[in-house]
Structure formats: structure tokens, C-alpha cells
Motif scaffolding. Structure first.
Motif, PDB file in Angstrom:
ATOM      1  N   SER A 121       0.798  -1.220   0.000  1.00 30.07           N
ATOM      2  CA  SER A 121       0.000   0.000   0.000  1.00 30.07           C
ATOM      3  C   SER A 121       0.835   1.276   0.000  1.00 30.07           C
ATOM      4  N   ALA A 122       2.122   1.176   0.285  1.00 28.96           N
ATOM      5  CA  ALA A 122       2.971   2.372   0.309  1.00 28.96           C
ATOM      6  C   ALA A 122       3.506   2.715  -1.077  1.00 28.96           C
ATOM      7  N   LEU A 123       3.301   1.845  -2.049  1.00 26.14           N
ATOM      8  CA  LEU A 123       3.892   2.046  -3.367  1.00 26.14           C
ATOM      9  C   LEU A 123       2.930   2.762  -4.305  1.00 26.14           C
ATOM     10  N   HIS A 124       3.433   3.768  -4.986  1.00 22.34           N
ATOM     11  CA  HIS A 124       2.641   4.501  -5.972  1.00 22.34           C
ATOM     12  C   HIS A 124       3.583   5.169  -6.960  1.00 22.34           C
ATOM     13  N   GLY A 125       3.044   5.619  -8.086  1.00 23.14           N
ATOM     14  CA  GLY A 125       3.859   6.263  -9.107  1.00 23.14           C
ATOM     15  C   GLY A 125       4.378   5.270 -10.128  1.00 23.14           C
ATOM     16  N   ALA A 126       5.414   5.666 -10.862  1.00 25.24           N
ATOM     17  CA  ALA A 126       5.922   4.876 -11.982  1.00 25.24           C
ATOM     18  C   ALA A 126       6.968   3.865 -11.543  1.00 25.24           C
ATOM     19  N   PHE A 127       6.881   2.668 -12.130  1.00 27.26           N
ATOM     20  CA  PHE A 127       7.844   1.595 -11.877  1.00 27.26           C
ATOM     21  C   PHE A 127       8.238   0.965 -13.206  1.00 27.26           C
ATOM     22  N   ASN A 128       9.548   0.784 -13.405  1.00 30.48           N
ATOM     23  CA  ASN A 128      10.029   0.072 -14.585  1.00 30.48           C
ATOM     24  C   ASN A 128       9.908  -1.425 -14.339  1.00 30.48           C
ATOM     25  N   LEU A 129       9.157  -2.107 -15.196  1.00 28.89           N
ATOM     26  CA  LEU A 129       9.045  -3.559 -15.108  1.00 28.89           C
ATOM     27  C   LEU A 129       9.958  -4.166 -16.167  1.00 28.89           C
ATOM     28  N   THR A 130      11.233  -4.239 -15.805  1.00 32.12           N
ATOM     29  CA  THR A 130      12.263  -4.847 -16.647  1.00 32.12           C
ATOM     30  C   THR A 130      13.219  -5.587 -15.723  1.00 32.12           C
ATOM     31  N   ALA A 131      13.830  -6.637 -16.239  1.00 36.89           N
ATOM     32  CA  ALA A 131      14.849  -7.344 -15.471  1.00 36.89           C
ATOM     33  C   ALA A 131      16.053  -6.420 -15.269  1.00 36.89           C
ATOM     34  N   PRO A 132      16.844  -6.663 -14.214  1.00 32.79           N
ATOM     35  CA  PRO A 132      17.985  -5.774 -13.951  1.00 32.79           C
ATOM     36  C   PRO A 132      19.164  -5.975 -14.884  1.00 32.79           C
ATOM     37  N   GLU A 133      19.027  -6.831 -15.900  1.00 24.88           N
ATOM     38  CA  GLU A 133      20.116  -7.090 -16.836  1.00 24.88           C
ATOM     39  C   GLU A 133      19.678  -6.849 -18.279  1.00 24.88           C
ATOM     40  N   PRO A 134      19.691  -5.598 -18.744  1.00 27.54           N
ATOM     41  CA  PRO A 134      19.445  -5.375 -20.172  1.00 27.54           C
ATOM     42  C   PRO A 134      20.612  -5.933 -20.983  1.00 27.54           C
ATOM     43  N   VAL A 135      20.337  -6.332 -22.217  1.00 29.57           N
ATOM     44  CA  VAL A 135      21.378  -6.927 -23.062  1.00 29.57           C
ATOM     45  C   VAL A 135      21.309  -6.302 -24.449  1.00 29.57           C
ATOM     46  N   THR A 136      22.376  -6.448 -25.201  1.00 35.58           N
ATOM     47  CA  THR A 136      22.345  -5.991 -26.589  1.00 35.58           C
ATOM     48  C   THR A 136      21.612  -7.009 -27.448  1.00 35.58           C
ATOM     49  N   MET A 137      21.204  -6.579 -28.621  1.00 34.43           N
ATOM     50  CA  MET A 137      20.554  -7.482 -29.568  1.00 34.43           C
ATOM     51  C   MET A 137      21.475  -8.653 -29.928  1.00 34.43           C
ATOM     52  N   ASN A 138      22.773  -8.374 -30.116  1.00 34.68           N
ATOM     53  CA  ASN A 138      23.718  -9.451 -30.427  1.00 34.68           C
ATOM     54  C   ASN A 138      23.743 -10.492 -29.309  1.00 34.68           C
ATOM     55  N   GLU A 139      23.830 -10.030 -28.071  1.00 30.85           N
ATOM     56  CA  GLU A 139      23.889 -10.960 -26.953  1.00 30.85           C
ATOM     57  C   GLU A 139      22.582 -11.732 -26.819  1.00 30.85           C
ATOM     58  N   PHE A 140      21.464 -11.040 -27.006  1.00 34.79           N
ATOM     59  CA  PHE A 140      20.155 -11.684 -26.926  1.00 34.79           C
ATOM     60  C   PHE A 140      20.067 -12.837 -27.929  1.00 34.79           C
ATOM     61  N   CYS A 141      20.447 -12.575 -29.172  1.00 29.63           N
ATOM     62  CA  CYS A 141      20.321 -13.596 -30.215  1.00 29.63           C
ATOM     63  C   CYS A 141      21.332 -14.725 -30.021  1.00 29.63           C
ATOM     64  N   ASN A 142      22.539 -14.403 -29.560  1.00 29.76           N
ATOM     65  CA  ASN A 142      23.520 -15.460 -29.293  1.00 29.76           C
ATOM     66  C   ASN A 142      23.014 -16.398 -28.202  1.00 29.76           C
ATOM     67  N   ARG A 143      22.442 -15.827 -27.147  1.00 31.29           N
ATOM     68  CA  ARG A 143      21.944 -16.663 -26.044  1.00 31.29           C
ATOM     69  C   ARG A 143      20.701 -17.446 -26.467  1.00 31.29           C
ATOM     70  N   LEU A 144      19.867 -16.818 -27.292  1.00 27.30           N
ATOM     71  CA  LEU A 144      18.679 -17.527 -27.768  1.00 27.30           C
ATOM     72  C   LEU A 144      19.093 -18.704 -28.648  1.00 27.30           C
ATOM     73  N   GLY A 145      20.068 -18.484 -29.513  1.00 28.89           N
ATOM     74  CA  GLY A 145      20.551 -19.570 -30.353  1.00 28.89           C
ATOM     75  C   GLY A 145      21.115 -20.714 -29.524  1.00 28.89           C
ATOM     76  N   THR A 146      21.854 -20.380 -28.487  1.00 32.69           N
ATOM     77  CA  THR A 146      22.400 -21.416 -27.603  1.00 32.69           C
ATOM     78  C   THR A 146      21.282 -22.193 -26.917  1.00 32.69           C
ATOM     79  N   ALA A 147      20.265 -21.465 -26.422  1.00 35.16           N
ATOM     80  CA  ALA A 147      19.157 -22.111 -25.720  1.00 35.16           C
ATOM     81  C   ALA A 147      18.385 -23.046 -26.649  1.00 35.16           C
ATOM     82  N   LEU A 148      18.290 -22.678 -27.934  1.00 36.38           N
ATOM     83  CA  LEU A 148      17.532 -23.482 -28.895  1.00 36.38           C
ATOM     84  C   LEU A 148      18.412 -24.446 -29.680  1.00 36.38           C
TER      85      LEU A 148
END
Length: 317
Positions: free
Chosen positions: A230-257
Motif C-alpha cells: 500500500s505504500a507504493l505509488h507512481g511509476a515503476f520500470n518492469l524490466t529485469a535488472p540485466e538489459p542486453v544488446t541485440m547481439n547478446e540476446f540472439c547469441n543466447r537464444l541460439g544457444t538455448a535453442l
């Protein structure tokens, strides 16, 4: 707890509805076509929520729904899909008006009511901060950052402003600026997965642009966390604390798949095909950090991309 969920048939809305039901909430989803909506929802949700006719614009009808359900929490996720098609002037108008008119209807409803909800969760997006292409700002955008420039930034500002007067009415309002939500049954991730499974995956644009993302489970948990505290109000970023580059995202996705990330799509081609939509949604990006969410005591289940992909793609015992 009585919750009215606007936009309950979307990717986030379905996951959130499922979580609310599991917690014992009474959930109402207003819909333009309740009969058709019932068959679009997963079975475990369709049999547990109440579907009520509403056109998405009429404040008087919405007020009646909120009063009639003794609504404690109103969650407004309404907004036309920004990736539904090329951004023609008609499409851009639909994107903006679907968000702003829904917010205006909410405020019209509140002004007609005698018993107001305690909490309003207002959707927004990290597009609020604008995009950069190529990225030049090494700083993470926190909730204190000003709005950026461009169509998505302007739309997000208007989206958030549409319900700001609720605060003067004594309603606790939280604004969720959501990043790229990743899950198995919808969202942006599915658009990446298909070409990778066909051995045609690779980074889009320069590959240097930042992706600020969040696992669908953490998205839902964060919203519930904001409702509960109940004490929380206003704007909150709903993102993980680790943003990544597109290159890193695709490299990790390729590895996962277990697929190569070898076929890039050049920015000029994407912008030729998709125009302004490509430069703001794909070839540009922004590093966003959830400062206020972390400061509020929220713990991510999937703080890193590796953990998120392991949950989404590796077999579970």
C-alpha cells in the motif's frame, strides 16, 4: 479482493488473470464480445472469471460495472498492439486512441462513482524513455529519467497522463512501464523463436541496440507486488535488472535453442519494410533499470537472460 481487469484477453492479461484467480481474487473482465472472449480464454480462466459487456469507451457503463462488482483493484492494460502492422497514420491513431480513450473512460467512471477502488494499475511502456540508434547513452534509464522523443515516447506520456487525475481523488495509482515481455505463449519472443527454429535466426539491425526485457512470470509477480504494498505509488520500470544488446540476446537464444545465430537482418532492410516502426521497435533501444521496483523489496525469479531462457526452453524435471 474484487478485481476488474481491462485488457484481460491479452498476453499479459491472461497470465495476470490466472495468477489473480489462484490467489482467490474475484476477477471481472469487461469485453466488447463476452461470448467470443469466453472461447478465446484458456479453460482454467474462462470458467473462473466473469465476462461483462463493455465497449471500451463508455465511462457510465464502466462505472456501473465497477460499482456493481464492488471493485477494489482496477487494472488497465487496454491498448492496441503496437506491433500489429506497419505504422500508417491510421494505425498510429488507433494505437494512441485505444490507450487514451480507455484512460479517459476510467476517469469518467471514477467521477460518477460513490465508492472508488483503492488501487489503479495503469499500463505504460519503456517506450516512454525513447529509443537510440545507434545507442550513445551508457547510462541506465531509471524512473527518474525524463521522457524521450518519438512516437512511442509521446504515446506513453499521453497514456500515463490519461489517468493521472485519479491520484487527486485519493486512489493509489501505480504506473507499470513494461519492457519486452518474454513467455512461451505470445509476446515478442515468439517472433524471434520461429526463424531460429528454421535455422534462419540472427540479430536485427546493428545488433548493438539494447533490449530491456522481463520474464512473464516476473511481470505478473511485480504487478501483484505493487498491488499488495500500500505504500507504493507512481511509476515503476518492469524490466529485469540485466538489459542486453541485440547481439547478446540472439547469441543466447541460439544457444538455448541449439541453433546458430548467423543471419542478421540489416537495419536498412527492416526500415524499408516497416518504416518508422522498425526504427523505434527493432533497430533502436534503451537500457532501462528497475530501480524503484528493486528498492521496494521485489526479488526477481529470473534476473538474468540465461535464467529466463533456461526456464522457457530447457525441459523441466
Amino acid at each position: 479482493m474484487n478485481t476488474v481487469l481491462l485488457g484481460g484477453t491479452g498476453f499479459i492479461g491472461i497470465a495476470l488473470g490466472r495468477a489473480l484467480i489462484s490467489r482467490g481474487h474475484s476477477v471481472v473482465i469487461p469485453s466488447r464480445n463476452p461470448e467470443k472472449t469466453k472461447f478465446r480464454l484458456p479453460e482454467e480462466i474462462s470458467g473462473s472469471v466473469s465476462l461483462i459487456q463493455w465497449d471500451g469507451k463508455d465511462g457510465a457503463v464502466l462505472a456501473s460495472i465497477l460499482e456493481g462488482t464492488h471493485c477494489n483493484v482496477l487494472i488497465n492494460l487496454l491498448g492496441h498492439n503496437i506491433a500489429a502492422g506497419r505504422w500508417t497514420q491510421k494505425q498510429k491513431k488507433l494505437i494512441v486512441e485505444s490507450r487514451v480513450k480507455a484512460g479517459q473512460a476510467v476517469m469518467d467512471a471514477f467521477r460518477r462513482m460513490q465508492h472508488l477502488p483503492q488501487v489503479l494499475v495503469q499500463a505504460s511502456a519503456i517506450g516512454y524513455y525513447g529509443t537510440e540508434n545507434p545507442p550513445t547513452d551508457p547510462l541506465l534509464a531509471t524512473e527518474q529519467a525524463p521522457p524521450g522523443k518519438g512516437f512511442l515516447a509521446d504515446t506513453s506520456v499521453r497514456w500515463e497522463a490519461s489517468t493521472v487525475d485519479a491520484e487527486e481523488m485519493g486512489i493509489r495509482r501505480v504506473v507499470i512501464r513494461t519492457g519486452m515481455v518474454m513467455g512461451q505463449k505470445g509476446g515478442a519472443l515468439s517472433k524471434f523463436v520461429t526463424p531460429f527454429r528454421l535455422f534462419a535466426g540472427g540479430p536485427l539491425g546493428s545488433g548493438k541496440q539494447e533490449i530491456s526485457w522481463i520474464h512473464i512470470d516476473d511481470e505478473v509477480r511485480a504487478i501483484l507486488h505493487l498491488i499488495d504494498n500500500s505504500a507504493l505509488h507512481g511509476a515503476f520500470n518492469l524490466t529485469a535488472p540485466e538489459p542486453v544488446t541485440m547481439n547478446e540476446f540472439c547469441n543466447r537464444l541460439g544457444t538455448a535453442l541449439n541453433r546458430p545465430s548467423w543471419l542478421p537482418a540489416p537495419a536498412w532492410l527492416l526500415e524499408l519494410l516497416l518504416g518508422e516502426m522498425a526504427s523505434e521497435l527493432i533497430t533502436g533501444g534503451r537500457r532501462v533499470h528497475p530501480d524503484r521496483l528493486l528498492d521496494s523489496g521485489f526479488d526477481f525469479l529470473f534476473p538474468t537472460l540465461g535464467q529466463a531462457f533456461a526456464d522457457l526452453f530447457l525441459p523441466h524435471e
